[in-house]
Structure formats: structure tokens, C-alpha cells
Write an enzyme that holds these catalytic residues in place. Structure first.
Site, mmCIF file in Angstrom:
data_model
loop_
_atom_site.group_PDB
_atom_site.id
_atom_site.type_symbol
_atom_site.label_atom_id
_atom_site.label_comp_id
_atom_site.label_asym_id
_atom_site.label_seq_id
_atom_site.Cartn_x
_atom_site.Cartn_y
_atom_site.Cartn_z
ATOM 1 N N ILE A 1 32.920 65.800 83.387
ATOM 2 C CA ILE A 1 31.961 66.412 84.331
ATOM 3 C C ILE A 1 32.645 67.493 85.193
ATOM 4 C CG2 ILE A 1 30.244 65.974 86.158
ATOM 5 C CD1 ILE A 1 29.577 64.390 83.636
ATOM 6 N N ARG B 1 33.540 60.261 104.613
ATOM 7 C CA ARG B 1 32.319 60.970 104.205
ATOM 8 C C ARG B 1 31.436 60.084 103.326
ATOM 9 N NH1 ARG B 1 33.660 65.224 100.738
ATOM 10 N NH2 ARG B 1 31.475 64.947 100.345
ATOM 11 N N ASP C 1 32.319 59.577 89.390
ATOM 12 C CA ASP C 1 32.694 59.215 90.767
ATOM 13 C C ASP C 1 33.516 57.923 90.830
ATOM 14 O OD1 ASP C 1 31.306 61.450 91.481
ATOM 15 O OD2 ASP C 1 29.515 60.386 92.144
ATOM 16 N N ARG D 1 31.667 74.548 91.462
ATOM 17 C CA ARG D 1 30.401 73.818 91.596
ATOM 18 C C ARG D 1 29.239 74.812 91.713
ATOM 19 N NH1 ARG D 1 31.465 68.452 95.219
ATOM 20 N NH2 ARG D 1 29.629 67.785 94.073
ATOM 21 N N PRO D 2 28.855 75.414 90.582
ATOM 22 C CA PRO D 2 27.802 76.436 90.624
ATOM 23 C C PRO D 2 26.428 75.824 90.922
ATOM 24 C CG PRO D 2 28.373 75.926 88.346
ATOM 25 C CD PRO D 2 29.304 75.126 89.206
ATOM 26 N N ILE D 3 25.487 76.671 91.369
ATOM 27 C CA ILE D 3 24.116 76.174 91.560
ATOM 28 C C ILE D 3 23.123 77.025 90.750
ATOM 29 C CG2 ILE D 3 24.507 75.050 93.804
ATOM 30 C CD1 ILE D 3 23.040 77.516 95.064
ATOM 31 N N ASP D 4 23.633 77.589 89.652
ATOM 32 C CA ASP D 4 22.771 78.448 88.833
ATOM 33 C C ASP D 4 21.542 77.717 88.294
ATOM 34 O OD1 ASP D 4 25.049 77.221 87.325
ATOM 35 O OD2 ASP D 4 23.861 77.881 85.611
ATOM 36 N N GLN D 5 21.673 76.435 87.991
ATOM 37 C CA GLN D 5 20.524 75.694 87.443
ATOM 38 C C GLN D 5 19.473 75.412 88.526
ATOM 39 O OE1 GLN D 5 20.200 75.122 83.983
ATOM 40 N NE2 GLN D 5 21.915 76.543 84.190
ATOM 41 N N LYS E 1 25.067 56.512 98.934
ATOM 42 C CA LYS E 1 25.315 57.819 99.562
ATOM 43 C C LYS E 1 24.516 58.914 98.872
ATOM 44 C CE LYS E 1 28.927 61.361 99.319
ATOM 45 N NZ LYS E 1 28.805 61.954 97.984
ATOM 46 N N ASN E 2 24.651 58.999 97.548
ATOM 47 C CA ASN E 2 24.062 60.153 96.873
ATOM 48 C C ASN E 2 22.539 60.078 96.768
ATOM 49 O OD1 ASN E 2 26.501 61.407 96.757
ATOM 50 N ND2 ASN E 2 26.957 60.835 94.634
ATOM 51 N N CYS F 1 33.489 68.104 97.975
ATOM 52 C CA CYS F 1 34.828 67.794 97.473
ATOM 53 C C CYS F 1 35.376 68.895 96.566
ATOM 54 C CB CYS F 1 34.784 66.487 96.679
ATOM 55 S SG CYS F 1 34.689 65.035 97.716
ATOM 56 N N ARG G 1 28.116 69.003 100.529
ATOM 57 C CA ARG G 1 27.496 69.434 99.289
ATOM 58 C C ARG G 1 25.962 69.313 99.342
ATOM 59 N NH1 ARG G 1 28.958 72.909 96.021
ATOM 60 N NH2 ARG G 1 27.600 72.887 94.233
HETATM 61 N N1 EPU Z 1 26.484 72.436 87.050
HETATM 62 C C1 EPU Z 1 26.237 73.725 86.626
HETATM 63 N N2 EPU Z 1 25.233 74.419 87.261
HETATM 64 C C2 EPU Z 1 24.470 73.894 88.257
HETATM 65 C C3 EPU Z 1 24.720 72.572 88.664
HETATM 66 C C4 EPU Z 1 25.739 71.856 88.040
HETATM 67 O O1 EPU Z 1 26.898 74.236 85.729
HETATM 68 O O2 EPU Z 1 23.586 74.582 88.763
HETATM 69 C C5 EPU Z 1 27.534 71.650 86.385
HETATM 70 C C6 EPU Z 1 28.656 71.271 87.352
HETATM 71 O O3 EPU Z 1 29.618 72.288 87.436
HETATM 72 C C7 EPU Z 1 29.182 69.996 86.721
HETATM 73 C C8 EPU Z 1 27.938 69.367 86.076
HETATM 74 O O4 EPU Z 1 26.985 70.416 85.980
HETATM 75 O O5 EPU Z 1 30.097 70.292 85.713
HETATM 76 C C9 EPU Z 1 27.326 68.213 86.857
HETATM 77 O O6 EPU Z 1 27.094 68.619 88.193
HETATM 78 P P1 EPU Z 1 25.949 67.973 89.100
HETATM 79 O O7 EPU Z 1 25.023 69.061 89.499
HETATM 80 O O8 EPU Z 1 25.398 66.780 88.412
HETATM 81 O O9 EPU Z 1 26.769 67.529 90.368
HETATM 82 P P2 EPU Z 1 26.310 67.585 91.871
HETATM 83 O O10 EPU Z 1 24.846 67.390 91.967
HETATM 84 O O11 EPU Z 1 26.925 68.753 92.557
HETATM 85 C C10 EPU Z 1 26.417 65.012 92.264
HETATM 86 C C11 EPU Z 1 27.130 64.100 93.203
HETATM 87 C C12 EPU Z 1 28.603 64.048 92.823
HETATM 88 C C13 EPU Z 1 28.736 63.582 91.377
HETATM 89 C C14 EPU Z 1 27.902 64.472 90.446
HETATM 90 C C15 EPU Z 1 27.865 63.970 89.011
HETATM 91 C C16 EPU Z 1 25.841 64.358 95.223
HETATM 92 C C17 EPU Z 1 25.772 64.895 96.600
HETATM 93 N N3 EPU Z 1 26.969 64.603 94.564
HETATM 94 O O12 EPU Z 1 27.014 66.295 92.432
HETATM 95 O O13 EPU Z 1 29.171 63.084 93.680
HETATM 96 O O14 EPU Z 1 30.087 63.650 90.977
HETATM 97 O O15 EPU Z 1 26.536 64.538 90.928
HETATM 98 O O16 EPU Z 1 27.357 62.677 88.958
HETATM 99 O O17 EPU Z 1 24.923 63.713 94.740
HETATM 100 C C18 EPU Z 1 30.832 62.026 94.938
HETATM 101 O O18 EPU Z 1 29.949 61.279 95.377
HETATM 102 O O19 EPU Z 1 32.064 61.820 95.096
HETATM 103 C C19 EPU Z 1 30.432 63.210 94.175
HETATM 104 C C20 EPU Z 1 31.244 64.247 93.964
#
Ligand code: EPU
Length: 418
Positions: free
Chosen positions: A327, A397, A305, A122-126, A22-23, A117, A93
Site C-alpha cells: 500500500i 495521534r 496499519d 499520498r496523492p488525492i487525485d482519486q 480512529k479511522n 504520517c 490526514r
Molecule cells: N492513492 C492514490 N490516489 C488517491 C488516494 C490514494 O493513488 O487519490 C493511493 C495511495 O498513495 C496509497 C493507496 O492509494 O498507495 C491507498 O491509499 P488510501 O487512500 O486508502 O489511504 P488513506 O485514505 O490516505 C487511510 C488510513 C491509513 C491507512 C490507509 C490504507 C485514514 C485517516 N488513514 O489512508 O491509516 O494506512 O487508509 O488502509 O483513514 C494509520 O491509521 O496509521 C494510517 C496511515
């Protein structure tokens, strides 16, 4: 309302084939819109709602799609729209990958901020930091990210946190930037590597995915390619844990055993037999489990996950198990549901303490999010009596045909719609 009804107590036996990840798929489909010539033929696409949602979104942008059973053909040459602002975009997401992909190809994007979820902030600052470092301006207005650049220029970017999403999104944006981009402190998950391999098949020049540093030499354009998505590490882990929890003998096929090492290690520690094949893993369990401690960390550590399915299993493991979720700050909502089935659990911040009980008992419960849903399915299959699981749209999903797959292994599980 759709729900799953499970009569617990059956052991699981037989073979189950794992679908595409999926991811990885939810990043590869947006990445395909970066091809300005040719067609992307993508195989091993999982039949899940998040994928269907993305298919609708890129069609709306102007892509031509041919959807087959487990593959899609994407013709992105006709895309002209750079704004994605529909209900589908808000719902999921991974729609944020449209920002990196549209920015790379068209130097502009307007994308509504994503859902997904409810497992924590779930910030996107990075992501934003990376786009800005490449020369884009980013504004957030009326719930959408507006991203624009005259041109993108390669840069050195050090991420403050290890983020799957930011690593992939900035990698997408940098693929056609002028010069070289170096991304440091990146995520090393198998799906990050898969997206890099897909982009390279389209003509990108990306090295180092799977290590801490990714180097991207910008190319002028990308073209269509044929590609097959890697197997889903999380779906495979869910089936391994289900087999361990219910007892039985299950061979999980079409997987990459290397991706499963952290999960295999924990199951062995819990007293389960795990036998690795070339592209399969056999899990043999008498259903008598020992409590273990689990801490989720980025790959190659134990995946967040899989934490929720693992927690369901550990509810009946003898002794105490301590689960540390490093996480996401709010990924223990399933424990309230498991408690309705007799689990003994206490949550303190990001730590859950489980005292193993003899058995769980069937109850009416809900899937609070995707992986919580998988946890409830496992709990229902282990429990005495009948379990009804509501809110299963979360499960759909991310898990293709979950009830059919578990039924083929001997579980008594059916979907009701009334
Ligand atoms: N984070 C920040 N700033 C950012 C991005 C992330 O502080 O700009 C923090 C998050 O708050 C979190 C950590 O960094 O504490 C890791 O977040 P990450 O960005 O890795 O998560 P994501 O990309 O939003 C993906 C998967 C998730 C999985 C995580 C961690 C997808 C679509 N989603 O999320 O999958 O839990 O990586 O491996 O790829 C799931 O499949 O059930 C799921 C939630």
C-alpha cells in the site's frame, strides 16, 4: 520532552478493552457537519489527538460541541464557514474529509491540503476525480483545495486505485447529489462501512458499503442522529500482536472478531493460540514464534496499519520472514530503529527481509510515525533492558492511553515529561 520508558521482559496477561476506531471516527466527525438540523450524538469516540484536532477544526467552522468522556455531541446547524485553513487542518490526514462534507452541504469548500504520517506519497487525485465527476470544479492554490459546484449530480465513478480516503470522501460528496451515484472499485474496510452506516442514520441512502460497488441515491438534506463508532481493528491488532510477541494470555474485548481474521490467521501461522469469542479474542503465547511471510493488501487482506507492529514481533521469530508492503512505498522506517535494538533486517524497495534474532536489547529509539511508534512499544516490551522512545506525539495521534493499557496487562512502561 515527552517519552516512553519501557523495561522489557514482562509477559502480558489479563483483559484489555478496545476503543472506537480512529479511522472511522476521523471520518464520522467531518461527516457530522453535513447535518442541517438536529444534533449528532456520537459514542465510542477514542481519546486521541487526531480526534481532538478535528473537534477544534469543526468548532472553528462554527459547530457547537459538547465533549464528554467517550462521546461528543455535535450541533452543526450553526455552521456558516466553508474554509478550513488552520495549522490543525494541515497537521492531520483526515482533514481532507471536510472537502467532501462541505461540498455536499454548501456546494463549496476551501481546505488546506492535509499532512499525516510520512509513509509515502499520498496523492488525492482519486478524490478530485470523484468530485469533478459529480460536477464540481477543483483548483489547488496556495496549498489549499478550492472546490465549488452550482449543483452536484450523481455519476458513475470507477476508482483507479482502491482508496479508503477517496471512497469515503466521494461518498460524502455524493450523499446529497441529484440522482444516483455508483462508486466502483471502492475500499471495503470496516471503517468505510461504518461511515456509510452513520450517513444512513442521518437520512442518507447508501447501499453496498463493504462490497466492491457502492450505490448512493441523493437525498435533499441530512439530520442529526445517535451513533456508536465501531471498535478499532488496528488497535485490537496491535494488542493481539503485543500479546503474541511478549508471551502471556490476553483477552482483547469490545472488538468484532470478523475484522481480525487476517491478523488471527498470521498469528496462528506463527505458532500462537488464538481463541475467538463473540466480541473478544484471546491470545495465548509462549513467546516462541516462527517466522512468517506477510503481504499487506486492502481489506479483507492483512492491514498495512498493522504491518509495523507485526514486523517488530517477527524480529524475534525463528527463521526468515518476508514482509511485502503493497500500500505505502515508505513504511519501513521503523526498521532502522529496530536495528538499533539488534534486529536483523534488510529492506529492498517495498520488501523487508527479517532474519529472526534470539532477542532484542533496549535502546534509545524514536517513533517515526504512528504505527512505527506502536512497533517500538512492542519491541521495547520484548527487549532485554530499558528502551526509551522519543517522538511519541505520533503514538498519541492514534492510540488512546497506550502506556496505561499495556501497564494494566503487566508491562513496565511509563511516560516521562521533562
Ligand atoms: N492513492 C492514490 N490516489 C488517491 C488516494 C490514494 O493513488 O487519490 C493511493 C495511495 O498513495 C496509497 C493507496 O492509494 O498507495 C491507498 O491509499 P488510501 O487512500 O486508502 O489511504 P488513506 O485514505 O490516505 C487511510 C488510513 C491509513 C491507512 C490507509 C490504507 C485514514 C485517516 N488513514 O489512508 O491509516 O494506512 O487508509 O488502509 O483513514 C494509520 O491509521 O496509521 C494510517 C496511515
Amino acid at each position: 520532552m515527552e517519552r516512553l520508558i519501557i523495561k522489557g521482559g514482562n509477559s502480558l496477561n489479563g483483559t484489555v478493552d478496545i476503543n472506537g476506531a480512529k479511522n472511522a471516527a476521523v471520518a464520522i466527525i467531518p461527516a457530522a457537519i453535513m447535518a442541517s438540523e438536529g444534533i449528532c450524538v456520537i459514542d465510542n469516540i477514542p481519546d486521541i489527538e487526531d480526534v481532538h484536532c478535528l473537534e477544534r477544526i469543526i468548532e472553528e467552522l462554527g459547530a457547537g460541541l459538547k465533549i464528554n468522556k467517550n462521546s461528543i455531541e455535535i450541533d452543526s446547524t450553526s455552521i456558516t464557514r466553508t474554509a478550513a485553513c488552520t495549522e490543525d487542518v494541515r497537521r492531520m490526514r483526515a482533514s481532507y474529509y471536510l472537502i467532501g462534507a462541505l461540498l455536499a452541504r454548501f456546494k463549496e469548500a476551501k481546505v488546506e491540503l492535509p499532512g499525516g504520517c510520512p509513509i509515502g506519497v499520498r496523492p488525492i487525485d482519486q478524490h478530485i476525480k470523484g468530485f469533478e465527476a459529480l460536477g464540481a470544479t477543483v483548483t489547488i492554490e496556495h496549498g489549499a483545495a478550492n472546490v465549488k459546484a452550482d449543483k452536484l449530480v450523481g455519476a458513475n465513478i470507477f476508482f483507479d486505485v482502491v482508496s479508503v480516503g477517496a471512497t469515503i470522501n466521494v461518498m460524502l460528496a455524493a450523499t446529497m447529489a441529484e440522482g444516483v451515484t455508483t462508486l466502483e472499485n471502492v475500499a471495503k474496510e470496516p471503517h468505510v462501512v461504518d461511515v456509510a452506516n452513520f450517513l444512513n442514520s442521518m437520512g442518507a441512502n447508501i447501499r453496498g458499503a463493504g462490497t466492491d460497488i457502492i450505490k448512493i441515491k441523493g437525498v435533499k438534506s441530512l439530520k442529526g442522529c445517535a451513533y456508536s463508532v465501531i471498535p478499532d481493528q488496528i488497535e485490537a491488532g496491535t494488542f493481539m500482536i503485543a500479546a503474541a510477541a511478549c508471551g502471556g494470555d490476553v483477552t482483547i474485548t469490545n472488538i468484532i472478531p470478523k475484522h481480525m481474521e487476517s491478523i488471527s490467521a498470521k498469528l496462528i501461522e506463527a505458532g500462537v493460540e488464538v481463541v475467538e469469542g463473540d466480541d473478544s479474542i484471546r491470545v495465548i503465547s509462549a513467546g516462541k514464534l516462527k517466522g512468517v511471510n506477510v503481504k499487506t493488501t486492502p481489506y479483507p487482506g492483512f492491514p498495512t496499519d498493522v504491518q509495523q507492529p507485526m514486523t517488530a514481533m517477527l524480529c524475534v521469530a525463528s527463521g526468515r520472514s518476508i514482509i511485502t508492503e503493497s500500500i505505502w512505498e515508505s513504511r519501513f522506517k521503523h526498521l532502522d530503529e529496530l536495528k538499533k535494538m539488534g534486529a536483523s533486517a534488510k529492506v529492498e524497495g517495498r520488501i523487508a527481509i527479517l532474519e529472526g534474532v534470539e532477542k532484542l536489547t533496549g535502546a534509545v529509539v524514536k517513533a517515526t510515525d504512528l504505527r512505527a511508534g506502536a512497533a517500538m512499544v512492542i519491541a521495547g516490551m520484548m527487549a532485554d533492558g530499558e528502551t526509551e522512545i522519543y517522538n511519541i506525539e505520533h503514538i498519541d495521534r492514534g492510540y488512546p492511553h497506550i502506556e496505561d493499557k499495556f501497564r494494566s496487562l503487566g508491562a513496565d512502561i511509563r511516560r516521562i515529561n521533562d
